[in-house]
Design an enzyme around this catalytic site. Structure first.
Site, PDB file in Angstrom:
ATOM      1  N   GLY A 251      31.714  27.931  47.419  1.00 42.97           N
ATOM      2  CA  GLY A 251      30.549  28.819  47.430  1.00 42.97           C
ATOM      3  C   GLY A 251      29.345  28.116  48.024  1.00 42.97           C
ATOM      4  O   GLY A 251      28.685  28.642  48.901  1.00 42.97           O
ATOM      5  N   PHE A 252      29.070  26.920  47.508  1.00 40.76           N
ATOM      6  CA  PHE A 252      27.984  26.066  48.010  1.00 40.76           C
ATOM      7  C   PHE A 252      26.627  26.745  47.917  1.00 40.76           C
ATOM      8  O   PHE A 252      25.707  26.388  48.647  1.00 40.76           O
ATOM      9  CB  PHE A 252      28.285  25.611  49.449  1.00 40.76           C
ATOM     10  CG  PHE A 252      29.696  25.119  49.632  1.00 40.76           C
ATOM     11  CD1 PHE A 252      30.183  24.087  48.851  1.00 40.76           C
ATOM     12  CD2 PHE A 252      30.544  25.714  50.553  1.00 40.76           C
ATOM     13  CE1 PHE A 252      31.491  23.642  48.988  1.00 40.76           C
ATOM     14  CE2 PHE A 252      31.857  25.268  50.698  1.00 40.76           C
ATOM     15  CZ  PHE A 252      32.327  24.236  49.913  1.00 40.76           C
ATOM     16  N   GLY A 479      36.463  25.309  42.569  1.00 40.69           N
ATOM     17  CA  GLY A 479      37.210  24.192  43.127  1.00 40.69           C
ATOM     18  C   GLY A 479      36.623  22.883  42.647  1.00 40.69           C
ATOM     19  O   GLY A 479      37.015  21.798  43.098  1.00 40.69           O
ATOM     20  N   THR A 480      35.694  22.982  41.712  1.00 39.92           N
ATOM     21  CA  THR A 480      34.934  21.818  41.273  1.00 39.92           C
ATOM     22  C   THR A 480      35.539  21.133  40.058  1.00 39.92           C
ATOM     23  O   THR A 480      35.241  19.970  39.802  1.00 39.92           O
ATOM     24  CB  THR A 480      33.512  22.255  40.919  1.00 39.92           C
ATOM     25  OG1 THR A 480      33.606  23.421  40.099  1.00 39.92           O
ATOM     26  CG2 THR A 480      32.720  22.595  42.158  1.00 39.92           C
ATOM     27  N   LYS A 650      39.183  12.392  38.582  1.00 36.75           N
ATOM     28  CA  LYS A 650      39.667  13.051  39.792  1.00 36.75           C
ATOM     29  C   LYS A 650      38.701  14.129  40.265  1.00 36.75           C
ATOM     30  O   LYS A 650      38.261  14.127  41.415  1.00 36.75           O
ATOM     31  CB  LYS A 650      41.053  13.659  39.547  1.00 36.75           C
ATOM     32  CG  LYS A 650      41.618  14.334  40.772  1.00 36.75           C
ATOM     33  CD  LYS A 650      43.007  14.861  40.541  1.00 36.75           C
ATOM     34  CE  LYS A 650      44.054  13.805  40.859  1.00 36.75           C
ATOM     35  NZ  LYS A 650      45.418  14.344  40.780  1.00 36.75           N
ATOM     36  N   GLY A 719      24.921  17.136  35.693  1.00 37.74           N
ATOM     37  CA  GLY A 719      25.759  17.780  36.709  1.00 37.74           C
ATOM     38  C   GLY A 719      25.966  16.905  37.932  1.00 37.74           C
ATOM     39  O   GLY A 719      25.150  16.041  38.238  1.00 37.74           O
ATOM     40  N   GLU A 722      25.869  18.640  43.249  1.00 40.18           N
ATOM     41  CA  GLU A 722      25.041  18.633  44.449  1.00 40.18           C
ATOM     42  C   GLU A 722      24.487  17.272  44.849  1.00 40.18           C
ATOM     43  O   GLU A 722      24.114  17.069  45.998  1.00 40.18           O
ATOM     44  CB  GLU A 722      23.916  19.660  44.281  1.00 40.18           C
ATOM     45  CG  GLU A 722      24.518  21.043  44.174  1.00 40.18           C
ATOM     46  CD  GLU A 722      23.554  22.124  43.751  1.00 40.18           C
ATOM     47  OE1 GLU A 722      23.055  22.794  44.643  1.00 40.18           O
ATOM     48  OE2 GLU A 722      23.326  22.305  42.544  1.00 40.18           O
TER      49      GLU A 722
HETATM   50 MO1  MOS Z   1      24.213  25.556  44.400  1.00 43.77          MO
HETATM   51  S1  MOS Z   1      23.235  25.668  46.186  1.00 43.77           S
HETATM   52  O1  MOS Z   1      22.911  25.731  43.327  1.00 43.77           O
HETATM   53  O2  MOS Z   1      25.354  26.775  44.332  1.00 43.77           O
END
Ligand code: MOS
Length: 757
Positions: A251-252, A479-480, A650, A719, A722
């Site tokens: 998604g990004f 996918g994270t 992983k 987190g 990012e």
């Molecule tokens: Mo991220 S750009 O906060 O999905």
């Protein structure tokens, strides 16, 4: 809302492999566009979005006669026949301006202006090509660099306040012995997840006194957001909408908002009373679903002769759309990354007839570190200081922007660890000196940073009579690693092996979770799952001490309160005498063969505003630049991050490596090119919009300090979605300077720019 548990975090047992790994590699993991049930498959209709071919104006007429006669066409929706929706300029829950056929206005080239429904995708696309659309164009705002004089503050100041200052910046800069005053540019970028945006919508008609209900499968980072947006837009109760998304193919940030195609699919499905599938083509991913704004950053840094920074001024101008204001907070790091008595940052917008701007991986901190961290490198060179030394000299022990402590900051250790793993001491500070064959070799470094966010979240945990467990939360898996971490978190708090935990997410009937954006998922659902699992364990203990058949029945007075009993490997045991134990399975089987469940909630601590929770990292890059073609290649990136407790080696390290790949992509490849006359994206495909392939990526060495931040949340985890992209761009840019002596201040850094620098 529960307060966070005050108990020590339960030790994590990591799943050795991704929870969803087998489903993904065997192709059984279903993405939004792949569902063919529960509706009758033969009923499924295909929708195709028709896009405007002018950037500004109105549609005066649409002749759809030929399209209606085309094979398989079921219906065609246009601004002239679409049902009226409750669409304002702000859509909940993330305020977005949507074009959903409510008027004939055109705000950008590529805007959805009609929807064709047919029995097959090919039929829908063919019919769409037969629409005859007449426009009345108006002058369009397409020359960004020519309109910088129109830059204005955002209409509603977002957070952080886009125009902030401390101290007297003018005096600080005037008093500085050494000054940098340069302008750094980052381009418009598009997210391009592998899975395009996709929605399947179907309605259950009202029957037997029940209202009609809307169901959607949607490729999203935020099922609750889609649910709320659809309910509000279509004017139905929020509980009559169900959104499912078991897997998101990346998604990004682009899938954090509800865009027009989601509403259009639901609207069309309601009209035809059949399921409707709407999948965006790759080209349609450039415009209607947001882009990272381009930014122009004038950065001034003043320091005394020793390298102590006296003032930083960062004035950013970026594009926004004529539809709504969106701010890419590229000045954010300049406020807080280094101590500086004086600081001034401004962020201003220029309205363009382009698609709207939106969140894209590491919004603010990506563009911010990409630019500020080159300026820091330039300052180091002017001062004749090692760039790492300059950062240490101006190290911020507390948050200089908000004048408060950090929950935990270990950036110095990151610098030290990454520098040593990289071999920074071998760097030649003189640029253009290191030749290897035909390659100029250079070393560069930069600081990485991203805020630690978390929001209120709920989760449910159950233990079944067979001894297995279930955890459910309306979060999303991009996918994270969400499935994996959810299983681990429930297992740790229950006292069970994570292999015995079943996970359900991505369904709006589950307890509510925030958007999977802003690097906040683990920090939000983790404490909620922890709270739910601890309650389940307490219920199990209570059951045991009241069960005559349990070895834990009415324990000795000293053990009587539940503190005397704990759980491990799926069994309760007496702490004072671990031979006395009772498995979850035996206990529940004896007690009516019923499962035990609890719902947990968690939210940020009450003192959350008394400190800054922020992640940091140090990124070092080695590049090779061909001395004839000037083609840069990133040979090595070494990075160390301070992100609290790593939940899973992983999935976690993979996230950070993925961020660095994005960093290489931002530094050397990505750029959305918008035609200055027609306003359409020119390179609206992956042939023209460059992203790296494996051959573009060298060795990546990522480590984390793994120091828990339990002030931020009970898991000690901040987190990591990012931070990996931040810092990487400037480390590469600075390495290219070290290799070539050419300072490029505009991304992407391509051979032509190195040649002319
Ligand atoms: Mo991220 S750009 O906060 O999905």
């Amino acid at each position: 809302m529960m307060q966070d548990s005050q108990q020590a975090p339960a030790p994590i047992k990591q799943l050795p492999t991704r929870y969803d790994g087998i489903a993904k590699v065997t192709g059984t993991a279903k993405y939004a566009a792949e569902f063919t049930a529960p509706f009758p498959r033969k009923d499924l209709l295909y929708a195709w979005i028709v896009q405007s071919t002018i950037p500004s104006g109105t549609i005066t007429a649409i002749d759809q006669k030929a399209a209606e006669r085309a094979p398989g066409v079921v219906t065609i929706l246009t601004p002239f026949n679409a049902p009226k929706l409750s669409v304002g300029k702000s859509q909940p829950p993330i305020k977005r301006s949507l074009n959903v056929l409510q008027n004939a206005d055109i705000d950008y080239n590529g805007q959805p202006i009609a929807l064709v429904l047919a029995n097959s995708l090919d039929q829908a696309r063919y019919a769409a090509s037969l629409l005859k659309i007449a426009y009345a164009p108006t002058p369009a705002r397409l020359d960004f660099s020519g309109r910088l004089g129109e830059a204005r503050l955002p209409k509603s100041a977002g957070k952080p306040v886009p125009d902030t200052h401390r101290g007297d910046i003018a005096s600080a800069l005037a008093a500085s012995a050494v000054k940098i005053d340069e302008t750094y540019i980052t381009p418009v970028q598009n997210h391009n997840p592998m899975e395009p945006h996709a929605t399947i919508a179907w309605w259950e008609p009202s029957a037997g006194g029940q209202p009609e209900k809307l169901n959607v499968y949607d490729a999203t980072q935020y099922i609750t957001g889609v649910k709320q947006s659809l309910a509000r837009t279509l004017n139905i109760p929020v509980d009559d909408v169900r959104v499912q998304c078991p897997y998101t193919g990346g998604g990004f940030g682009s899938k954090g908002s509800t865009w027009s195609h989601v509403v259009l699919a639901a609207m069309a499905s309601r009209i035809v009373q059949k399921p409707v599938k709407l999948v965006l083509d790759r080209t349609q991913m450039f415009g209607p679903v947001g882009a990272r704004p381009g930014t122009i950053n004038r950065i001034q840094i003043g320091a005394d002769a020793s390298g102590k920074i006296l003032g930083i001024q960062h004035d950013a101008i970026m594009n926004t759309s004529v539809m709504e204001d969106f701010v890419e907070h590229s000045a954010a790091p300049s406020r807080m990354l280094y101590t500086a008595e004086s600081s001034l940052t401004t962020e201003k917008l220029v309205e363009m007839n382009w698609g709207v701007g939106t969140y894209m991986r590491g919004p603010g901190e990506s563009t911010g570190t990409a630019t500020l961290e080159i300026a820091m490198d330039e300052l180091a060179h002017k001062l004749n200081l090692d760039p790492l030394q300059l950062r240490l000299l101006n190290y911020a022990e507390t948050d200089p922007a908000r004048d408060r402590p950090f929950s935990s900051k270990q950036l110095k250790d990151c610098y030290q660890q990454a520098a040593s793993r990289f071999g920074w001491s071998k760097r030649n500070p003189q640029p253009g000196q290191q030749l290897e064959g035909n390659n100029l070799i250079g070393y560069g470094m930069a600081t990485a940073t991203y805020p630690a966010n978390r929001q209120a979240c709920q989760a449910i945990v159950k233990v079944f009579p067979n001894g297995r467990a279930f955890v459910g939360c309306g979060s999303q898996e991009l996918g994270t690693g969400t499935y994996t971490i959810m299983a681990q978190t429930a297992a740790a708090a229950l006292g069970l092996d994570p292999a015995f935990v079943e996970v359900k997410l991505g369904d709006s009937i589950l307890p509510t979770a925030p958007v999977s954006g802003g690097s906040q998922s683990t920090a939000s659902y983790g404490p909620a799952i922890d709270a739910a699992a601890r309650q389940v364990k307490l219920k199990l203990i209570q059951l045991a001490i009241n069960d005559k058949a349990s070895p834990l029945y009415k324990p000795a007075a000293t053990d009587l309160d539940t503190q005397g009993i704990d759980a491990k490997d799926g069994a309760l045991f007496l702490k004072s005498d671990p031979t006395k134990s009772d498995t979850f399975a035996a206990l529940l089987t004896r007690n009516g063969n019923q499962s035990i469940e609890a719902t947990g909630s968690a939210e940020p601590a009450a003192d959350r505003t008394s400190y800054t929770a922020q992640s940091f990292g140090a990124v070092f890059a080695e590049v090779a630049v061909d001395k004839d073609t000037l083609m840069p290649h990133v040979r090595r990136v070494v990075a160390t991050y301070d992100i609290g407790t790593l939940q899973n080696d992983k999935t976690g390290l993979n996230q950070l490596v993925g961020g660095i790949v994005w960093g290489v992509s931002f530094a050397l490849h990505e750029e959305t090119l918008i035609d200055p006359i027609y306003g359409r994206t020119i390179n609206e495909n992956l042939a023209g919009y460059h992203v790296p392939v494996n051959a573009d990526i060298g060795a990546i060495d990522v480590t984390v300090l793994n120091i828990p931040d339990t002030k931020f949340n009970p898991l000690g985890a901040r987190g990591i979605g990012e931070i990996g992209i931040t810092g990487a761009m400037a480390a590469i840019a600075n390495a290219i300077y070290n290799a070539t002596g050419k300072r490029v201040r505009s991304y992407p850094i391509t051979p032509d720019k190195i040649l002319t620098a």
